[in-house]
Enzyme design. Structure first.
Site, PDB file in Angstrom:
ATOM      1  N   PHE A  12     -26.395   1.920   6.821  1.00  0.00           N
ATOM      2  CA  PHE A  12     -26.803   1.178   5.625  1.00  0.00           C
ATOM      3  C   PHE A  12     -26.141   1.730   4.365  1.00  0.00           C
ATOM      4  O   PHE A  12     -25.520   0.998   3.593  1.00  0.00           O
ATOM      5  CB  PHE A  12     -28.334   1.227   5.515  1.00  0.00           C
ATOM      6  CG  PHE A  12     -28.917   0.562   4.311  1.00  0.00           C
ATOM      7  CD1 PHE A  12     -28.597  -0.746   3.989  1.00  0.00           C
ATOM      8  CD2 PHE A  12     -29.824   1.245   3.508  1.00  0.00           C
ATOM      9  CE1 PHE A  12     -29.153  -1.363   2.872  1.00  0.00           C
ATOM     10  CE2 PHE A  12     -30.388   0.642   2.404  1.00  0.00           C
ATOM     11  CZ  PHE A  12     -30.050  -0.664   2.074  1.00  0.00           C
ATOM     12  N   VAL A  13     -26.245   3.039   4.162  1.00  0.00           N
ATOM     13  CA  VAL A  13     -25.650   3.658   2.979  1.00  0.00           C
ATOM     14  C   VAL A  13     -24.143   3.829   3.160  1.00  0.00           C
ATOM     15  O   VAL A  13     -23.358   3.505   2.258  1.00  0.00           O
ATOM     16  CB  VAL A  13     -26.313   5.013   2.679  1.00  0.00           C
ATOM     17  CG1 VAL A  13     -25.601   5.728   1.524  1.00  0.00           C
ATOM     18  CG2 VAL A  13     -27.788   4.819   2.343  1.00  0.00           C
ATOM     19  N   ARG A  34     -18.111   6.252  16.059  1.00  0.00           N
ATOM     20  CA  ARG A  34     -18.248   6.608  17.472  1.00  0.00           C
ATOM     21  C   ARG A  34     -17.446   5.636  18.333  1.00  0.00           C
ATOM     22  O   ARG A  34     -16.827   6.032  19.303  1.00  0.00           O
ATOM     23  CB  ARG A  34     -19.718   6.565  17.890  1.00  0.00           C
ATOM     24  CG  ARG A  34     -20.559   7.690  17.327  1.00  0.00           C
ATOM     25  CD  ARG A  34     -21.966   7.618  17.900  1.00  0.00           C
ATOM     26  NE  ARG A  34     -22.793   8.713  17.426  1.00  0.00           N
ATOM     27  CZ  ARG A  34     -24.035   8.903  17.817  1.00  0.00           C
ATOM     28  NH1 ARG A  34     -24.604   8.083  18.676  1.00  0.00           N
ATOM     29  NH2 ARG A  34     -24.737   9.929  17.351  1.00  0.00           N
ATOM     30  N   CYS A  71     -22.539  11.043   5.406  1.00  0.00           N
ATOM     31  CA  CYS A  71     -23.736  10.201   5.459  1.00  0.00           C
ATOM     32  C   CYS A  71     -24.341  10.135   6.856  1.00  0.00           C
ATOM     33  O   CYS A  71     -25.446   9.600   7.027  1.00  0.00           O
ATOM     34  CB  CYS A  71     -23.403   8.774   5.009  1.00  0.00           C
ATOM     35  SG  CYS A  71     -22.847   8.633   3.297  1.00  0.00           S
ATOM     36  N   SER A 117     -32.186  14.362   1.800  1.00  0.00           N
ATOM     37  CA  SER A 117     -33.383  13.524   1.734  1.00  0.00           C
ATOM     38  C   SER A 117     -34.415  14.155   0.824  1.00  0.00           C
ATOM     39  O   SER A 117     -34.537  15.385   0.759  1.00  0.00           O
ATOM     40  CB  SER A 117     -33.974  13.338   3.131  1.00  0.00           C
ATOM     41  OG  SER A 117     -35.277  12.752   3.055  1.00  0.00           O
ATOM     42  N   TYR A 143     -37.610  16.291  10.573  1.00  0.00           N
ATOM     43  CA  TYR A 143     -36.452  15.716   9.866  1.00  0.00           C
ATOM     44  C   TYR A 143     -36.217  16.451   8.551  1.00  0.00           C
ATOM     45  O   TYR A 143     -35.101  16.898   8.254  1.00  0.00           O
ATOM     46  CB  TYR A 143     -36.683  14.230   9.627  1.00  0.00           C
ATOM     47  CG  TYR A 143     -35.636  13.568   8.766  1.00  0.00           C
ATOM     48  CD1 TYR A 143     -34.348  13.359   9.250  1.00  0.00           C
ATOM     49  CD2 TYR A 143     -35.930  13.148   7.470  1.00  0.00           C
ATOM     50  CE1 TYR A 143     -33.370  12.748   8.462  1.00  0.00           C
ATOM     51  CE2 TYR A 143     -34.972  12.538   6.682  1.00  0.00           C
ATOM     52  CZ  TYR A 143     -33.696  12.341   7.175  1.00  0.00           C
ATOM     53  OH  TYR A 143     -32.744  11.738   6.392  1.00  0.00           O
ATOM     54  N   GLY A 192     -45.900 -15.948   2.566  1.00  0.00           N
ATOM     55  CA  GLY A 192     -47.154 -16.177   1.863  1.00  0.00           C
ATOM     56  C   GLY A 192     -48.349 -15.505   2.497  1.00  0.00           C
ATOM     57  O   GLY A 192     -49.497 -15.949   2.312  1.00  0.00           O
TER      58      GLY A 192
END
Length: 318
Positions: A12-13, A34, A71, A117, A143, A192
């Site tokens: 994502f980043v 990879r 990252c 983080s 983590y 909604g």
């Protein structure tokens, strides 16, 4: 020209960092995968490294590189299945990262930017008492512990070599393509669904993807960034209720928020075994980015409302 090696380019980043770097002619970008993409972008060099492991060989990827933007890593897992999660996080986030950094220093890399983080600081703050970059770290989960240990190893390496290290600790990142709980909340609002989240008075810092990427790119060249730790946010703290109302407005939908008291929400979450979720919805987590703004002369490039509009537009188009 600055040659950048980017890890985590498919994330994502990382994907957003790659796109931003490629938009500037002064950067030559080499991204690590990879599995190599079938159709790499124009001006993009790609290289294959099987994984972020203690035995990975980065020498070829690091040839003639000036700056590494790291990252990649094992991310926070909500439904952890590993018997010893801390050991798995350490293998990838600590020993794997240090292997890359040591080979980068040997290859003559000038600067190593590490995406850490806010979990290094801890899991939450009292309203009006934000984390700062100079606080004593207090990670709670495996983590966060692994991210702190990686930071410490990198700063020790910087002290022993000529390579500069920059550490960035983002809070929750959102933007076009965001997933997990943030995307779920947009889905509920768009359909909604009435939500019992209309009376939450916490304060949380968020960071738009555009703002995080802007800071990362600045740290590739700003002299004052060397060997520093930075916290990053949009500099606009919101309660969960305020965030949901802004999100609904960006989606063009009414916010159907019911004013359930926070103590009731926490109690129900406890009964359902969702204590961690209630902490994210009801608890506070604020950061102070004065150091980031002053030292780098940086300000967030986009407001929360502007970033939410971009995020909502992407969500609706998808």
């Amino acid at each position: 020209m600055t040659r950048v090696l980017l890890t985590g380019a498919s994330g994502f980043v990382g994907a957003a960092v790659q796109a931003r770097l490629l938009s500037y002619p002064r950067y030559l970008v080499r991204s690590v995968y990879r599995r190599l993409p079938s159709q790499p972008l124009a001006r993009l060099e790609v290289c294959k490294v099987p994984g972020l492991e203690p035995q990975s060989d980065w020498q070829q990827a690091l040839e003639r590189v000036d700056v590494v933007i790291h990252c990649a890593g094992r991310v926070h897992v909500m439904d952890e299945r590993e018997v010893d999660p801390l050991e798995v996080f350490r293998r990838v986030n600590v020993r794997g990262t240090l292997r890359l950094a040591e080979q980068a220093a040997e290859a003559g890399v000038r600067r190593f930017i590490y995406l850490s983080s806010i979990k290094v600081n801890g899991e939450g703050t009292l309203p009006g008492h934000p984390y700062t970059a100079n606080d004593v770290p207090a990670p709670v989960d495996p983590y966060g512990i692994s991210k702190l240990e990686a930071e410490q190893a990198l700063l020790m390496l910087a002290a022993e070599t000529q390579m500069e290290v920059v550490i960035i600790r983002p809070v929750l990142v959102y933007g076009p393509g965001v997933k997990a709980n943030f995307r779920s909340m947009m889905g509920w609002l768009n359909r909604g669904v009435p939500l019992p989240l209309g009376a939450i008075t916490n304060k949380r810092s968020l960071v738009a993807l555009d703002n995080l990427v802007d800071l990362i790119v600045m740290c590739t060249h700003h002299p004052a960034a060397a060997n520093q730790v930075f916290l990053v946010s949009d500099d606009e703290d919101l309660s969960t209720s305020e965030l949901l109302r802004l999100m609904a407005r960006a989606l063009g939908r009414p916010a159907r928020l019911l004013p359930f008291p926070m103590w009731l929400l926490r109690g129900v979450a406890q009964l359902l075994g969702k204590k961690a979720l209630s902490q994210r919805l009801c608890g506070s987590l604020q950061v102070d980015i004065k150091k980031t703004k002053a030292l780098l002369e940086w300000t967030p490039a986009i407001s929360v409302s502007g970033a939410l509009e971009k995020t909502a537009k992407d969500f609706l188009e998808r």
